[in-house]
Write a protein that holds these residues in place. Structure first.
Motif: not given
Length: 568
Positions: A146-147, A150, A175, A178-180, A191
């Protein structure tokens, strides 16, 4: 908008290179030792920002690894060369280098995501937005965690903002945010970049208060974490936010962005900051105009110099490689000449093969000569543009400066006159740029024509292009393509200057014999028998020269219509 974030990818490449390297021993193949040393030398020069030398050594290392058929290291060198070209504004050259890497990457998948991301960056900077999104999406397919996803996702969101597809951009950025949303302090640069881009997207969508809050929060956190480069992006976004409502605040943020960009020698951000300061009706507008013209002229020359050097490095290496191949072929011919008569058949076959190689070599040599000719033509064009700027634009800037020194700027009429002079200077700059652009009449003509028309889209003007794909442009003569391109360009410039249109439609159609182009706008129009014939004479001459016809139709407050027909 700042450049796409690629620093993480650079670190990725460097780590891959460090991981793959092993200590060189005396038993290593001498060719591999030479190729590895050249690669290490290139990386060292890159870290010192010696880009010409770094590019040269990466290219030499690539050639050495080609002899070893080491596809992984060939890919690495080509990607680094493409990255250096992008850093110096050579986006077309970068795409050419990345394309050269593709056959090797098919054998080594490690770099596929990075290459697609670089293709996306190049197309974004060239305003080919749909292609940019395609390549960013391909880059997403090549990463698993996932990282790593981004950065391409953020890049896609930035392109959507450029395309005014704000809802799509907001969905992605929300989205990502929210993940960060970790409570870890200080927050990551990633972020803060997402936070700022989301705020900017909200603002462009019309959600001003919500957007302003996020952009200010991002700037405050960037200042606290001493993220100077990131703060430039925040300040430019805030300068644009306040440009229509509070020019004083807009100037403050633009000035801060300019100062930080100057410290980091970030040319494009300095130019963007100056553009806000030029248009915010500041008393020091003339000073900013001088700085903008000088800085823009300088960076064009520097980047073109880099492009020419990169092209020459690749050309010289190719020439050296071809000459070595020719020497080997000549040696083979001499050996064959010494063979016995009994081997005449073998000699004949070998000679035939050699002639094929020589034909291929001559073709490549001619292709390279054409390429050098194009580089020289580009240089001559740049020289002519520089002379236009020096002889004509510099005089206008000087007169504007003199006007501010001799006239009372507190007088409203004087201010209006000064604004008109600066607007004239700005128009001249755009005019010089557009008049000297090369027109690609090849397979990309339709896309380039559509892109040119789309550049006149703005917050106040919607340009609609219909059925351009209906025309088989490949069957049209280059001279006719150039005439169509220039006439439509002049119509769009005329619309921008005089029409005040909110909607423009350019429709393309054809039949068996003719091509028909209809232009319609809803601008202020004019009395038909009072059309400025001198202003439209150039368009008429272009169309008549290709045996076509052009009809102008207009009435006050009923817009402006033009019908163009030309034979296929």
């Amino acid at each position: 908008m700042l450049r796409s974030p690629i620093f993480c990818l650079l670190i990725f490449f460097f780590l891959i290179s460090c991981k793959d390297k092993t200590p060189i021993s005396t038993t290593v193949n001498p060719n591999k030792k030479e190729a590895s040393l050249l690669q290490e030398k290139a990386i060292a020069h890159f870290q010192k920002s010696n880009f010409n030398t770094s590019f040269y050594n990466f290219n030499k290392s690539k050639i050495a690894f080609e002899k070893l058929k080491d596809s992984s290291n060939i890919s690495f060198n080509l990607i680094q060369m493409a990255y250096i070209q992008q850093m110096n504004g050579d986006y077309y050259g970068s795409k050419e280098t990345l394309t050269e890497a593709l056959p090797y990457i098919r054998k080594d998948k490690n770099y596929l995501a990075a290459v697609n991301n670089f293709f996306g960056i190049a197309d974004k900077e060239l305003s080919i937005y749909d292609d940019a999104i395609y390549y960013y999406s391909e880059a997403l397919k090549g990463v698993k965690d996932e990282s790593s996803k981004q950065a391409p996702l953020n890049n896609i969101a930035v392109v959507y903002i450029q395309q005014k597809k704000y809802d799509k951009a907001i969905k992605i950025l929300e989205s990502l945010l929210n993940k960060n949303s970790s409570l870890a302090k200080p927050p990551t640069k990633r972020k803060l970049r997402i936070l700022d881009n989301l705020g900017f997207a909200y603002f462009k969508k019309g959600m001003n208060e919500k957007g302003l809050a996020l952009m200010l929060e991002s700037l405050n956190l960037r200042n606290q974490t001493e993220d100077v480069y990131g703060s430039i992006e925040s300040c430019l976004h805030l300068a644009e936010y306040y440009s229509k409502t509070d020019t004083k605040k807009s100037n403050q943020y633009a000035q801060l962005a300019y100062q930080n960009a100057t410290k980091l020698n970030s040319i494009d951000e300095r130019l963007e900051a100056l553009s806000f300061l030029m248009t915010n009706n500041s008393i020091r507008n003339t000073t900013y105009a001088q700085k903008y013209v000088f800085l823009n002229d300088s960076i064009i020359k520097i980047r073109n110099n880099f492009k020419n050097k990169f092209a020459k490095i690749k050309y010289d290496s190719k020439k050296e490689k071809d000459e070595n191949q020719k020497l080997r072929l000549e040696k083979a011919e001499n050996l064959l000449a010494l063979k016995d008569a009994e081997k005449e058949k073998i000699i004949f076959i070998a000679t035939f093969i050699i002639l094929l190689f020589l034909g291929a070599y001559l073709k490549k040599h001619l292709d390279n000569r054409n390429r050098i000719g194009k580089i020289k033509t580009a240089y001559d064009t740049e020289t002519r543009i520089a002379k236009d700027i020096h002889d004509e634009l510099a005089n206008d800037v000087f007169h504007a400066i003199t006007f501010t020194q001799t006239q009372p700027l507190t007088n409203e009429n004087t201010k209006e006159t000064l604004i008109q002079k600066l607007d004239h200077i700005y128009t001249r700059v755009r005019g010089i740029s557009k008049e000297n652009n090369d027109i690609d009449t090849g397979e990309n003509f339709s896309a380039n024509l559509k892109e040119m028309l789309s550049t006149y889209n703005s917050n106040t003007t919607n340009v609609i292009i219909n059925s351009i794909e209906k025309i088989n442009w490949d069957a049209i003569d280059d001279i006719k393509k150039i005439a169509v391109y220039r006439v439509l360009q002049e119509l769009m410039v005329n619309m921008k200057k005089h029409s005040a249109a909110s909607r423009v439609v350019v429709k393309f159609d054809s039949n068996q014999k003719m091509i028909i182009i209809d232009y319609v706008d809803d601008g202020q129009g004019s009395i038909k028998n009072k059309i400025n014939k001198n202003g439209l004479q150039n368009m008429e001459n272009r169309i008549l020269a290709i045996k076509g016809s052009i009809i102008f139709d207009t009435e006050p407050n009923k817009g402006f219509k033009v019908k163009i027909t030309l034979p296929k």
